[in-house]
Structures are given as structure tokens and as C-alpha cells.
Design a protein around this motif. Structure first.
Motif, mmCIF file in Angstrom:
data_model
loop_
_atom_site.group_PDB
_atom_site.id
_atom_site.type_symbol
_atom_site.label_atom_id
_atom_site.label_comp_id
_atom_site.label_asym_id
_atom_site.label_seq_id
_atom_site.Cartn_x
_atom_site.Cartn_y
_atom_site.Cartn_z
ATOM 1 N N PHE A 28 5.502 -2.961 -7.784
ATOM 2 C CA PHE A 28 4.776 -1.715 -7.552
ATOM 3 C C PHE A 28 5.583 -0.621 -6.849
ATOM 4 N N GLU A 29 6.680 -0.963 -6.176
ATOM 5 C CA GLU A 29 7.325 -0.020 -5.261
ATOM 6 C C GLU A 29 7.802 1.269 -5.915
ATOM 7 N N PHE A 30 8.067 1.238 -7.223
ATOM 8 C CA PHE A 30 8.548 2.454 -7.887
ATOM 9 C C PHE A 30 7.407 3.340 -8.404
ATOM 10 N N PHE A 31 6.179 2.936 -8.161
ATOM 11 C CA PHE A 31 5.025 3.681 -8.673
ATOM 12 C C PHE A 31 4.089 4.164 -7.564
ATOM 13 N N LEU A 32 4.529 4.017 -6.324
ATOM 14 C CA LEU A 32 3.654 4.318 -5.196
ATOM 15 C C LEU A 32 3.871 5.738 -4.717
ATOM 16 N N MET A 33 2.910 6.599 -4.993
ATOM 17 C CA MET A 33 3.018 8.009 -4.623
ATOM 18 C C MET A 33 1.819 8.441 -3.801
ATOM 19 N N GLY A 34 2.061 9.402 -2.925
ATOM 20 C CA GLY A 34 1.004 9.988 -2.131
ATOM 21 C C GLY A 34 0.321 11.105 -2.887
ATOM 22 N N PRO A 35 -0.677 11.737 -2.297
ATOM 23 C CA PRO A 35 -1.438 12.790 -2.987
ATOM 24 C C PRO A 35 -0.595 14.002 -3.354
#
Length: 292
Positions: free
Chosen positions: A205-212
Motif C-alpha cells: 500500500f505504501e505507494f498509494f497512500l495520499m492525503g486530501p
């Protein structure tokens, strides 16, 4: 504060007729509002107040009711709802738009699938066991038992109630999930399930984790701020994680403004080749409901 517009006079009324309506919000100087704007603002405030009174989950409504709401707003949405109806979809069970709608819609769809199965008692037991299997992962993620034990007990008790003989009706299940204490406990537990799965598999998941704002987040920051915090909307990462953790396939119909409206994109989440019928949700920008 935005600059105030001068009051309109009879000489410039015709010119203003072709201009778009002024945006009225909390920054607008209320003393500058016209009578029509005051009426519109009052109506909107009443609508917002009514929205606060809406149940956490609502009884099923025909898709035609949803269609009527878009007839004066979005032709593409109307066409897509027509496409859903043509494809055999009939009803929508609405979740309150409080940021927890995905988890509430999931819980409702998950529960109704259990009571409509050939062996509700067995399916309820399997579901409860699957939730209990998450406990070691909770502890590995650093969640203290005192943090999740009450939520876990509430969810487990709820799942056990689905396996009684005879099983509860859909209306009875809905009533349980409309109770704030029960519903919110289940939401929190499902958020912890989702977070612990993401934490346990950072490489996935680490490459797909984005904030707002589109900024990349660490696994820890993402889970703390975008998953565990109630009121935060779910996105594909959360959906993939919950589906994988509970081994429950999910299919989502995307009701958005893309395309020409002739069809509705359906996105599937979960293990490929799963024998179980997926839980079907309806997505509108920023919101999820249960679709049947």
C-alpha cells in the motif's frame, strides 16, 4: 472576508439578469443580502438541519426516487441511473453523509447477505470468527486491548444476533444499525480492521497512500489520519484493505459525471474468482450507499 456587492438598482436590473447568482456562504456580509437571497439561505439552512436528522441508514428507496433528485441538476446522472435500472438494479439503501458512509453501507450489505443466506447461523458464526482473527493484528499494530475490546464485543454480539432461529428480518437488522451506539461501534471496529491490515502489509500500500491535498503519506500517518479517524471518507485503498482482510468481495457502481451516461462503470475489489456474491455499493462523489 469577500468584498460586498453594491445593492442592485432598477437601472442595472436587466444587466444583472444574465449574470450568475452570487455565491452566499458563511463569509458573505448578511446585511448585503437581497430578500431572495435571504429566503434561499433560510431554505438551505432548513435543508441542512433536516439532513442532520436523517437516520444513519435509511430504508430502501426505489432508484427512481434518486433519479428525481437529479432531474433538474445533472443529465448524465439521470442517464446513468436509467442505465442502472435497465441493468436490473432496483433500490438504494442510503447511508448518512457523515464521512462514515462507506463503513455503514458495508455493514448493512454484509449483514443482509448473512440473513439471506441458506444457513444464516453458519454464516454469522464464520463472520464472527473472521472478526476475532483480527485481534492479533490489532495488537501487532499497537492498538491496546482496552481501545478496541468494547467495539469488538458490540460487533460480535451484533453478528451473533444475525444467526438466531429464525434470523432477523431486514427491517430488524436496519433498526439495529440505526442505533448510534451499535452503528458507531461497528464503524470504529471496521476502521481498525482496515487500518491493521494496511499496517501489516506496508509493501502493498505504501505507494498509494495520499492525503486530501495529494501529498504522499507514510503508512502510519495515513492510517492514523485517513483510516482510524471517524468522519474520514474511504477511498480505494481502504476498500481494498477491508475487502482483503475479511475476504469479502465488493463491487461498486460509480455514479459520476464521466462519459456520456450510457453506462455505469463497475469496479470490483477483493480476491479474484471469489465464489461469494459481492456486496454491491453505489458511489457518488464523496458518498457511498448500498445498492440492490
Amino acid at each position: 472576508m469577500q468584498p460586498s456587492a453594491p445593492p442592485a438598482t432598477s437601472s442595472d436590473a436587466s444587466a444583472n439578469a444574465n449574470e450568475p447568482p452570487r455565491v452566499v456562504n458563511e463569509e458573505t456580509n448578511l446585511s448585503d443580502l437581497t430578500d431572495q437571497e435571504i429566503i434561499a439561505l433560510s431554505q438551505r439552512m432548513n435543508e441542512d438541519s433536516e439532513a442532520d436528522k436523517r437516520p444513519l441508514l435509511s430504508p430502501p428507496a426505489p432508484l427512481s426516487v434518486l433519479r428525481e433528485e437529479y432531474e433538474r441538476g445533472s443529465a448524465i446522472f439521470v442517464k446513468k441511473i436509467d442505465a442502472l435500472i435497465k441493468d436490473g438494479w432496483k433500490t438504494v439503501w442510503r447511508a448518512k453523509g457523515d464521512g462514515d458512509c462507506f463503513y455503514r453501507a458495508f455493514a448493512l450489505a454484509f449483514s443482509l447477505r448473512i440473513i439471506s443466506s441458506l444457513d444464516p447461523a453458519l454464516e454469522a458464526q464464520l463472520a464472527a470468527s473472521k472478526i476475532q482473527e483480527c485481534v492479533p493484528r490489532f495488537l501487532e499494530a499497537g492498538f491496546m486491548e482496552m481501545v478496541f475490546e468494547d467495539f469488538l464485543e458490540t460487533f460480535s454480539t451484533f453478528l451473533q444476533s444475525l444467526g438466531t432461529t429464525p434470523p432477523p428480518s431486514a427491517a430488524q437488522v436496519l433498526s439495529q444499525l440505526q442505533d448510534p451506539e451499535t452503528s458507531n461501534s461497528i464503524v470504529v471496529l471496521l476502521r481498525l480492521v482496515t487500518s491493521s491490515w494496511i499496517r501489516s502489509k506496508p509493501e502493498e500500500f505504501e505507494f498509494f497512500l495520499m492525503g486530501p491535498d495529494g501529498e504522499m503519506l507514510s503508512v502510519l500517518n495515513f492510517c492514523q489520519n485517513e483510516v482510524e479517524a471517524c468522519g474520514k471518507e474511504a477511498d480505494n485503498v481502504q476498500i481494498m484493505a477491508l475487502s482483503a482482510c475479511l475476504d469479502v468481495p465488493i463491487k461498486i457502481a460509480y455514479l459520476d459525471a464521466s462519459g456520456d451516461g450510457s453506462h455505469v462503470d463497475m469496479h470490483s475489489f477483493g480476491p479474484e474468482g471469489a465464489s461469494e456474491v459481492p456486496l454491491n455499493l453505489l458511489y457518488r462523489p464523496g458518498h457511498y450507499d448500498f445498492l440492490q
